[in-house]
Design an enzyme around this catalytic site. Sequence first.
Site, PDB file in Angstrom:
ATOM      1  N   GLU A 106       0.954  -1.182   0.107  1.00 10.38           N
ATOM      2  CA  GLU A 106      -0.085   0.025  -0.069  1.00 10.38           C
ATOM      3  C   GLU A 106       0.856   1.247  -0.017  1.00 10.38           C
ATOM      4  O   GLU A 106       2.114   1.260   0.251  1.00 10.38           O
ATOM      5  CB  GLU A 106      -1.030  -0.113   1.278  1.00 10.38           C
ATOM      6  CG  GLU A 106      -1.785  -1.133   1.299  1.00 10.38           C
ATOM      7  CD  GLU A 106      -2.769  -1.236   2.456  1.00 10.38           C
ATOM      8  OE1 GLU A 106      -3.896  -1.515   2.541  1.00 10.38           O
ATOM      9  OE2 GLU A 106      -2.091  -0.540   3.569  1.00 10.38           O
ATOM     10  N   LEU A 124       1.315   6.486   3.641  1.00 10.94           N
ATOM     11  CA  LEU A 124       1.228   7.828   4.177  1.00 10.94           C
ATOM     12  C   LEU A 124       2.016   8.604   5.103  1.00 10.94           C
ATOM     13  O   LEU A 124       2.612   7.945   6.035  1.00 10.94           O
ATOM     14  CB  LEU A 124      -0.400   8.151   4.901  1.00 10.94           C
ATOM     15  CG  LEU A 124      -1.391   7.470   3.970  1.00 10.94           C
ATOM     16  CD1 LEU A 124      -3.096   7.571   4.487  1.00 10.94           C
ATOM     17  CD2 LEU A 124      -1.772   8.003   2.279  1.00 10.94           C
ATOM     18  N   HIS A 174      -4.496   7.566  12.833  1.00  3.58           N
ATOM     19  CA  HIS A 174      -5.072   6.300  13.091  1.00  3.58           C
ATOM     20  C   HIS A 174      -6.428   6.400  13.958  1.00  3.58           C
ATOM     21  O   HIS A 174      -6.752   6.571  14.907  1.00  3.58           O
ATOM     22  CB  HIS A 174      -4.335   5.150  14.012  1.00  3.58           C
ATOM     23  CG  HIS A 174      -4.928   3.577  14.001  1.00  3.58           C
ATOM     24  ND1 HIS A 174      -4.460   2.747  13.655  1.00  3.58           N
ATOM     25  CD2 HIS A 174      -6.176   3.420  14.567  1.00  3.58           C
ATOM     26  CE1 HIS A 174      -4.967   1.607  13.783  1.00  3.58           C
ATOM     27  NE2 HIS A 174      -6.159   2.054  14.216  1.00  3.58           N
ATOM     28  N   GLU A 200     -11.050   0.082  10.973  1.00  8.12           N
ATOM     29  CA  GLU A 200     -10.002   0.923  11.207  1.00  8.12           C
ATOM     30  C   GLU A 200      -9.462   1.734   9.873  1.00  8.12           C
ATOM     31  O   GLU A 200      -9.306   1.050   8.958  1.00  8.12           O
ATOM     32  CB  GLU A 200      -8.727   0.307  11.992  1.00  8.12           C
ATOM     33  CG  GLU A 200      -9.035  -0.293  13.352  1.00  8.12           C
ATOM     34  CD  GLU A 200      -7.916  -0.989  14.010  1.00  8.12           C
ATOM     35  OE1 GLU A 200      -6.661  -0.940  13.431  1.00  8.12           O
ATOM     36  OE2 GLU A 200      -8.223  -1.318  15.246  1.00  8.12           O
ATOM     37  N   GLU A 202      -8.261  -2.261   8.184  1.00  5.44           N
ATOM     38  CA  GLU A 202      -8.674  -3.454   8.562  1.00  5.44           C
ATOM     39  C   GLU A 202      -9.626  -3.296   9.507  1.00  5.44           C
ATOM     40  O   GLU A 202     -10.166  -2.346   9.779  1.00  5.44           O
ATOM     41  CB  GLU A 202      -7.425  -3.969   9.398  1.00  5.44           C
ATOM     42  CG  GLU A 202      -7.164  -3.531  10.818  1.00  5.44           C
ATOM     43  CD  GLU A 202      -6.128  -4.233  11.830  1.00  5.44           C
ATOM     44  OE1 GLU A 202      -6.066  -5.552  11.255  1.00  5.44           O
ATOM     45  OE2 GLU A 202      -5.487  -3.569  12.374  1.00  5.44           O
ATOM     46  N   ASN A 215     -11.380  -5.213  12.852  1.00  4.09           N
ATOM     47  CA  ASN A 215     -11.668  -5.988  14.047  1.00  4.09           C
ATOM     48  C   ASN A 215     -13.118  -6.598  14.521  1.00  4.09           C
ATOM     49  O   ASN A 215     -13.691  -5.786  14.864  1.00  4.09           O
ATOM     50  CB  ASN A 215     -10.886  -5.386  15.245  1.00  4.09           C
ATOM     51  CG  ASN A 215      -9.339  -5.027  14.945  1.00  4.09           C
ATOM     52  OD1 ASN A 215      -8.550  -6.051  14.732  1.00  4.09           O
ATOM     53  ND2 ASN A 215      -8.927  -3.828  14.937  1.00  4.09           N
ATOM     54  N   ARG A 260     -14.624  -7.927  16.841  1.00  2.00           N
ATOM     55  CA  ARG A 260     -14.598  -8.235  18.282  1.00  2.00           C
ATOM     56  C   ARG A 260     -14.617  -6.963  18.883  1.00  2.00           C
ATOM     57  O   ARG A 260     -14.421  -5.713  18.503  1.00  2.00           O
ATOM     58  CB  ARG A 260     -13.222  -8.960  18.708  1.00  2.00           C
ATOM     59  CG  ARG A 260     -11.824  -8.195  18.408  1.00  2.00           C
ATOM     60  CD  ARG A 260     -10.767  -8.831  19.006  1.00  2.00           C
ATOM     61  NE  ARG A 260      -9.396  -8.338  18.479  1.00  2.00           N
ATOM     62  CZ  ARG A 260      -9.043  -6.979  18.736  1.00  2.00           C
ATOM     63  NH1 ARG A 260      -9.627  -6.172  19.451  1.00  2.00           N
ATOM     64  NH2 ARG A 260      -7.813  -6.633  18.337  1.00  2.00           N
ATOM     65  N   VAL A 281      -9.770  -3.260  22.939  1.00  2.65           N
ATOM     66  CA  VAL A 281      -9.387  -2.804  24.212  1.00  2.65           C
ATOM     67  C   VAL A 281      -9.979  -1.544  24.665  1.00  2.65           C
ATOM     68  O   VAL A 281     -10.188  -1.528  25.862  1.00  2.65           O
ATOM     69  CB  VAL A 281      -7.765  -2.967  24.176  1.00  2.65           C
ATOM     70  CG1 VAL A 281      -7.141  -2.608  25.640  1.00  2.65           C
ATOM     71  CG2 VAL A 281      -7.215  -4.212  23.887  1.00  2.65           C
TER      72      VAL A 281
END
Length: 450
Positions: free
Chosen positions: A200, A203, A208, A275, A287, A289, A291, A294
Site C-alpha cells: 500500500e 502515508l 489512526h 480502522e 482493517e 477487528n 471483536r 481494548v
Amino acid sequence: MIEKILVGNRGEIALRVIRAAREMGIQSVAVHSTADADAMHVRMADESVCIGPAPGTQSYLSIPAIIAACEITGAQAIHPGYGFLSENANFVQIVEDHGLTFIGPTAEHIRVMGDKITAKDTMKSLGVPVVPGSDGGVPDVEAALKIGEEFGYPVIIKATAGGGGKGMKVANNADEMKSAFQTARAEGKSNFGNDEVYIEKYLQKPRHIEIQVFGDGKGKAVHLGERDCSLQRRHQKVFEEAPGPAISPEERARIGQTCAEAVARINYIGAGTIEFLYEDGEFYFIEMNTRLQVEHPVTEAIFGVDLVREQIRVAEGLPMSFSQDDLEINGHAIEVRINAERLPNFAPCPGKITQYHAPGGLGVRMDSALYDGYSIPPYYDSLIGKLIVHGRDRPEALARLHRALGELIVDGIDTTIPLFDALLAEPDIQSGDYSIHWLERWLDANMAES
C-alpha cells in the site's frame, strides 16, 4: 435466553464481561490456567474451571478444553473477550457445532475480515474508501518494484495474515523494497504460517482513526463515532480518545454512515471496529477487528452505552436497545493502557503487587484485575489495567487524567505510568496535534537508555 456465559479470557476483560453478565442476571463461568488460579476474574465469577497449564497455547487457546468447560458447567454461550480465540473462525464454527452460542460475529465474517486482502476487497465493494495499493497479493520482488514505480515511494509491505506490527515493512526506494519485501514475507511465514504480502501507499503523517460499529445480524447497524488511536509504539496503541480531536462532525457523520451501511449489508452481528488511516480529510481503510476492542470504554463513556451488554442481547436474538438517532456524543473520554513494563526499553516486568490503589472521583474508571498481593504471571500480555477518564470537553478530560494518574498506585513492579505523566506535559498532546509517527519519534528523543 442465555442463563450462563463462559468467559473465554482472563484479566480485566474477563472481569468486564462478568460484571455485565451479573447486571443482566446471567451466571458466569471463569476459565483459568494453573498460573491464574488466584486471579481476580476467577474470584468474581459464579464458577471456575481450570483448563490447563500456564502457557496460553495449552490453556486459553485450547479449544477442546474450553468446550469441555462449557459441557461441565452447563454454560450455553461463550464470550471471547479480545485476543486469544476472539477472532478464530474455526473456534466459532466448533462452538456453533456444539450447539453453543458465540457472543460475537459469525465464523464467515471473522474469516473474511481476518484476511487483509479479502477484507480490503470486501470493504471496497461495500463503498468503504481504501488505501491505494496492490490488487491482492504480490507474488515476487519484480512485481513489488513495479507497484513502487506506479504509486511512488514510500510504500508499506504488509503480511496478508499479519497483526500487531509483525510482517510490516516500509520501503522508501527501490533498493529498500528488495530487502523489505523479503523480510515482510519471512515474518509473515514465521508468525502466521502465511508468507503472502500486499503493498500500500505509505502515508506521511496520518492519524489512526477507528469507527465503532454494531449490528443486529438482521440487516440493521449503527456507528458509535470514532476513536483516535494514533499514539502507538511499534504499532501497539497506548493512548486512545473519543471523539477524535481532528475529526469534524461532518466527517464523522460521513464515514460513520458509510461504515454502518457497509456492515448492515453483510448482516454483521455484534461489535466491530473498522480502522482507517486519516490524512488531509480522507479516510483509508486498513482493517476490521471483528471483536470488542481494548479501547471500547471511551466509546461507552461518551455515548452512555454498555457494549458488552449489547453484545449479549443481540446474541440472544434481541434487537439493539438503541438506534442511530438515539446516539449523541456527550463530552470527551481518554484511555491510557497501563502495562507491567520497565522504561525506557518497555521490557516486561511481571512480579508481586505490594500495594494497589485505584483512582476514583467523578468521571474516572479503572478497568483492572489487580489487587494487593497479586502476582502478575510472566506468560501473558503485559497489559494490567486501563485508566479511562470522561469530561465535559477535552481539556477537562486531560486535567482529570492528570489528576487520576497522580492517585494511581501500583507498587512492587515497574509500569508505564510515568510515560503518561510525561506525555501530558507535551504541547502536541495538549493540543491534539499528533500522528501515528509522533510517539515513536518522541520516545527516540526523550526516552533513550542512559
